[in-house]
Design a protein around this motif. Structure first.
Motif, PDB file in Angstrom:
ATOM      1  N   ALA A  72       0.825  -1.200   0.000  1.00 40.16           N
ATOM      2  CA  ALA A  72       0.000   0.000   0.000  1.00 40.16           C
ATOM      3  C   ALA A  72       0.866   1.260   0.000  1.00 40.16           C
ATOM      4  O   ALA A  72       0.537   2.251  -0.660  1.00 40.16           O
ATOM      5  CB  ALA A  72      -0.928   0.002   1.215  1.00 40.16           C
ATOM      6  N   ILE A  73       1.988   1.200   0.723  1.00 41.20           N
ATOM      7  CA  ILE A  73       2.909   2.337   0.743  1.00 41.20           C
ATOM      8  C   ILE A  73       3.465   2.594  -0.652  1.00 41.20           C
ATOM      9  O   ILE A  73       3.502   3.733  -1.136  1.00 41.20           O
ATOM     10  CB  ILE A  73       4.044   2.092   1.745  1.00 41.20           C
ATOM     11  N   ASP A  74       3.908   1.540  -1.310  1.00 42.84           N
ATOM     12  CA  ASP A  74       4.443   1.691  -2.666  1.00 42.84           C
ATOM     13  C   ASP A  74       3.376   2.233  -3.605  1.00 42.84           C
ATOM     14  O   ASP A  74       3.650   3.089  -4.459  1.00 42.84           O
ATOM     15  CB  ASP A  74       4.960   0.339  -3.182  1.00 42.84           C
ATOM     16  N   TRP A  75       2.163   1.730  -3.472  1.00 42.54           N
ATOM     17  CA  TRP A  75       1.070   2.125  -4.362  1.00 42.54           C
ATOM     18  C   TRP A  75       0.712   3.601  -4.196  1.00 42.54           C
ATOM     19  O   TRP A  75       0.647   4.342  -5.163  1.00 42.54           O
ATOM     20  CB  TRP A  75      -0.144   1.235  -4.082  1.00 42.54           C
ATOM     21  N   ILE A  76       0.504   4.034  -2.948  1.00 50.64           N
ATOM     22  CA  ILE A  76       0.085   5.423  -2.735  1.00 50.64           C
ATOM     23  C   ILE A  76       1.231   6.390  -2.993  1.00 50.64           C
ATOM     24  O   ILE A  76       1.011   7.538  -3.394  1.00 50.64           O
ATOM     25  CB  ILE A  76      -0.508   5.619  -1.320  1.00 50.64           C
ATOM     26  N   SER A  77       2.484   5.936  -2.811  1.00 50.12           N
ATOM     27  CA  SER A  77       3.629   6.825  -2.998  1.00 50.12           C
ATOM     28  C   SER A  77       3.769   7.290  -4.437  1.00 50.12           C
ATOM     29  O   SER A  77       4.386   8.338  -4.700  1.00 50.12           O
ATOM     30  CB  SER A  77       4.922   6.133  -2.537  1.00 50.12           C
ATOM     31  N   ALA A  78       3.223   6.531  -5.370  1.00 48.56           N
ATOM     32  CA  ALA A  78       3.255   6.940  -6.774  1.00 48.56           C
ATOM     33  C   ALA A  78       2.225   8.029  -7.068  1.00 48.56           C
ATOM     34  O   ALA A  78       2.251   8.636  -8.147  1.00 48.56           O
ATOM     35  CB  ALA A  78       2.993   5.731  -7.671  1.00 48.56           C
ATOM     36  N   ILE A  79       1.337   8.291  -6.111  1.00 47.86           N
ATOM     37  CA  ILE A  79       0.243   9.243  -6.320  1.00 47.86           C
ATOM     38  C   ILE A  79       0.300  10.392  -5.334  1.00 47.86           C
ATOM     39  O   ILE A  79       0.107  11.560  -5.698  1.00 47.86           O
ATOM     40  CB  ILE A  79      -1.117   8.518  -6.196  1.00 47.86           C
ATOM     41  N   ALA A  80       0.559  10.084  -4.073  1.00 45.05           N
ATOM     42  CA  ALA A  80       0.612  11.088  -3.015  1.00 45.05           C
ATOM     43  C   ALA A  80       1.716  10.709  -2.040  1.00 45.05           C
ATOM     44  O   ALA A  80       2.007   9.534  -1.846  1.00 45.05           O
ATOM     45  CB  ALA A  80      -0.725  11.187  -2.287  1.00 45.05           C
ATOM     46  N   SER A  81       2.335  11.698  -1.420  1.00 43.49           N
ATOM     47  CA  SER A  81       3.464  11.442  -0.531  1.00 43.49           C
ATOM     48  C   SER A  81       2.976  11.064   0.866  1.00 43.49           C
ATOM     49  O   SER A  81       2.248  11.845   1.495  1.00 43.49           O
ATOM     50  CB  SER A  81       4.351  12.685  -0.427  1.00 43.49           C
ATOM     51  N   PRO A  82       3.375   9.892   1.371  1.00 40.79           N
ATOM     52  CA  PRO A  82       3.045   9.561   2.765  1.00 40.79           C
ATOM     53  C   PRO A  82       3.636  10.591   3.718  1.00 40.79           C
ATOM     54  O   PRO A  82       4.752  11.080   3.509  1.00 40.79           O
ATOM     55  CB  PRO A  82       3.691   8.184   2.963  1.00 40.79           C
ATOM     56  N   LEU A  83       2.889  10.927   4.757  1.00 44.32           N
ATOM     57  CA  LEU A  83       3.346  11.920   5.716  1.00 44.32           C
ATOM     58  C   LEU A  83       4.425  11.334   6.624  1.00 44.32           C
ATOM     59  O   LEU A  83       4.325  10.195   7.065  1.00 44.32           O
ATOM     60  CB  LEU A  83       2.173  12.412   6.560  1.00 44.32           C
ATOM     61  N   LYS A  84       5.422  12.141   6.910  1.00 47.34           N
ATOM     62  CA  LYS A  84       6.471  11.726   7.836  1.00 47.34           C
ATOM     63  C   LYS A  84       5.995  11.965   9.265  1.00 47.34           C
ATOM     64  O   LYS A  84       5.384  12.988   9.576  1.00 47.34           O
ATOM     65  CB  LYS A  84       7.761  12.494   7.554  1.00 47.34           C
ATOM     66  N   LEU A  85       6.299  11.007  10.135  1.00 42.21           N
ATOM     67  CA  LEU A  85       5.825  11.068  11.508  1.00 42.21           C
ATOM     68  C   LEU A  85       6.788  11.779  12.441  1.00 42.21           C
ATOM     69  O   LEU A  85       6.382  12.255  13.499  1.00 42.21           O
ATOM     70  CB  LEU A  85       5.585   9.646  12.038  1.00 42.21           C
ATOM     71  N   ASN A  86       8.067  11.842  12.059  1.00 41.91           N
ATOM     72  CA  ASN A  86       9.079  12.410  12.947  1.00 41.91           C
ATOM     73  C   ASN A  86      10.280  12.856  12.122  1.00 41.91           C
ATOM     74  O   ASN A  86      10.291  12.733  10.886  1.00 41.91           O
ATOM     75  CB  ASN A  86       9.502  11.375  14.001  1.00 41.91           C
ATOM     76  N   SER A  87      11.284  13.363  12.814  1.00 40.95           N
ATOM     77  CA  SER A  87      12.483  13.872  12.138  1.00 40.95           C
ATOM     78  C   SER A  87      13.318  12.767  11.523  1.00 40.95           C
ATOM     79  O   SER A  87      14.180  13.035  10.680  1.00 40.95           O
ATOM     80  CB  SER A  87      13.334  14.673  13.133  1.00 40.95           C
ATOM     81  N   GLN A  88      13.079  11.513  11.921  1.00 40.98           N
ATOM     82  CA  GLN A  88      13.788  10.375  11.321  1.00 40.98           C
ATOM     83  C   GLN A  88      13.178   9.956   9.985  1.00 40.98           C
ATOM     84  O   GLN A  88      13.710   9.087   9.308  1.00 40.98           O
ATOM     85  CB  GLN A  88      13.802   9.184  12.281  1.00 40.98           C
ATOM     86  N   GLY A  89      12.065  10.551   9.634  1.00 36.83           N
ATOM     87  CA  GLY A  89      11.441  10.252   8.348  1.00 36.83           C
ATOM     88  C   GLY A  89      10.572   9.016   8.339  1.00 36.83           C
ATOM     89  O   GLY A  89      10.189   8.539   7.268  1.00 36.83           O
ATOM     90  N   GLU A  90      10.255   8.471   9.513  1.00 39.13           N
ATOM     91  CA  GLU A  90       9.398   7.288   9.564  1.00 39.13           C
ATOM     92  C   GLU A  90       7.994   7.633   9.076  1.00 39.13           C
ATOM     93  O   GLU A  90       7.477   8.720   9.339  1.00 39.13           O
ATOM     94  CB  GLU A  90       9.336   6.739  10.992  1.00 39.13           C
ATOM     95  N   ILE A  91       7.361   6.689   8.388  1.00 41.28           N
ATOM     96  CA  ILE A  91       6.024   6.942   7.843  1.00 41.28           C
ATOM     97  C   ILE A  91       4.985   5.941   8.343  1.00 41.28           C
ATOM     98  O   ILE A  91       3.785   6.141   8.124  1.00 41.28           O
ATOM     99  CB  ILE A  91       6.028   6.934   6.297  1.00 41.28           C
ATOM    100  N   ILE A  92       5.411   4.880   9.030  1.00 40.17           N
ATOM    101  CA  ILE A  92       4.465   3.876   9.540  1.00 40.17           C
ATOM    102  C   ILE A  92       4.217   4.129  11.016  1.00 40.17           C
ATOM    103  O   ILE A  92       5.145   4.089  11.832  1.00 40.17           O
ATOM    104  CB  ILE A  92       4.980   2.446   9.330  1.00 40.17           C
ATOM    105  N   ALA A  93       2.973   4.412  11.349  1.00 40.89           N
ATOM    106  CA  ALA A  93       2.580   4.570  12.750  1.00 40.89           C
ATOM    107  C   ALA A  93       2.218   3.204  13.314  1.00 40.89           C
ATOM    108  O   ALA A  93       1.372   2.500  12.754  1.00 40.89           O
ATOM    109  CB  ALA A  93       1.386   5.516  12.856  1.00 40.89           C
ATOM    110  N   ASP A  94       2.859   2.837  14.398  1.00 40.18           N
ATOM    111  CA  ASP A  94       2.640   1.537  15.025  1.00 40.18           C
ATOM    112  C   ASP A  94       1.786   1.733  16.284  1.00 40.18           C
ATOM    113  O   ASP A  94       2.275   2.138  17.328  1.00 40.18           O
ATOM    114  CB  ASP A  94       3.980   0.896  15.388  1.00 40.18           C
TER     115      ASP A  94
END
Length: 219
Positions: A72-94
């Protein structure tokens, strides 16, 4: 709880149709003069044109198969940029207490959209991720003045309880279950993971409770 239909406002219906119908590729996407209806799995998302309200912003989440998050990350990244959660650039909220993981992006009309993989739901898929993998509307944000009052009201009106794994605060509460949640936020609290202030824009929701009663809610 199941979110059957969610109706939101937009001041740019044509841009909503371009994004959801053409770029994301929802095939059951019906545009009329003042409304866009999008079938998202078992739910319907509706955008209604408004001229009175400028740039209304909502938060909603969409359930995806819990074994397809990376795709899903790969799919949406071609259309819209996933939001970064922190300064480390993580995009998956656990969300460990919810047994779920999410990614977020902002659609072209300003809404904070979430793809959520809920590991408590038996929704694994053997198919590669595509727009058809979007299963249902999972969450809709409700912005209120006093969260506690809404929690008490919804318990009385709809027999909705606080989502057990979540922690209710004066500014936040989740009502429902893994299939569907009302995310109740105090006005001006930031929508995670952004700095966007939650504001109470009009919306309409058709939902079904666990005892199979269907309600229509306007806020």
């Amino acid at each position: 709880m199941k979110l059957l239909e969610v109706k939101l406002l937009t001041d740019n219906l044509s841009l909503a149709e371009k994004f959801y119908g053409k770029q994301l590729g929802f095939t059951r996407c019906h545009l009329s003069a003042d409304e866009l209806q999008i079938e998202m799995g078992s739910s319907v998302l509706i955008f209604r044109q408004t001229k009175e309200i400028k740039k209304p912003v909502y938060h909603f989440a969409l359930n995806i198969p819990n074994n397809r998050l990376n795709e899903a990350i790969d799919w949406i990244s071609a259309i819209a940029s996933p939001l970064k959660l922190n300064s480390q650039g993580e995009i998956i909220a656990d969300f460990r207490n919810w047994n779920a993981k999410s990614i977020y992006f902002i659609d072209p009309i300003g809404n904070i959209v979430e793809f959520i993989a809920r590991f408590n739901l038996p929704n694994q898929s053997t198919e590669p991720f595509s727009v058809k993998s979007i299963l249902t509307i999972s969450e809709i944000g409700l912005v209120v003045n006093v969260v506690k009052n809404t929690v008490l009201e919804f318990a009385d009106r709809f027999a909705l309880d606080i989502f057990v794994p979540s922690t209710s605060t004066e500014q936040f509460a989740a009502l429902g279950n893994d299939e569907g949640l009302f995310i109740v936020s105090e006005k001006n609290r930031h929508w995670y993971p952004t700095m966007i202030n939650a504001q109470p824009f009009p919306l309409e929701i058709k939902f079904e409770t666990d005892n199979n009663v269907v309600y229509n809610l306007s806020i």
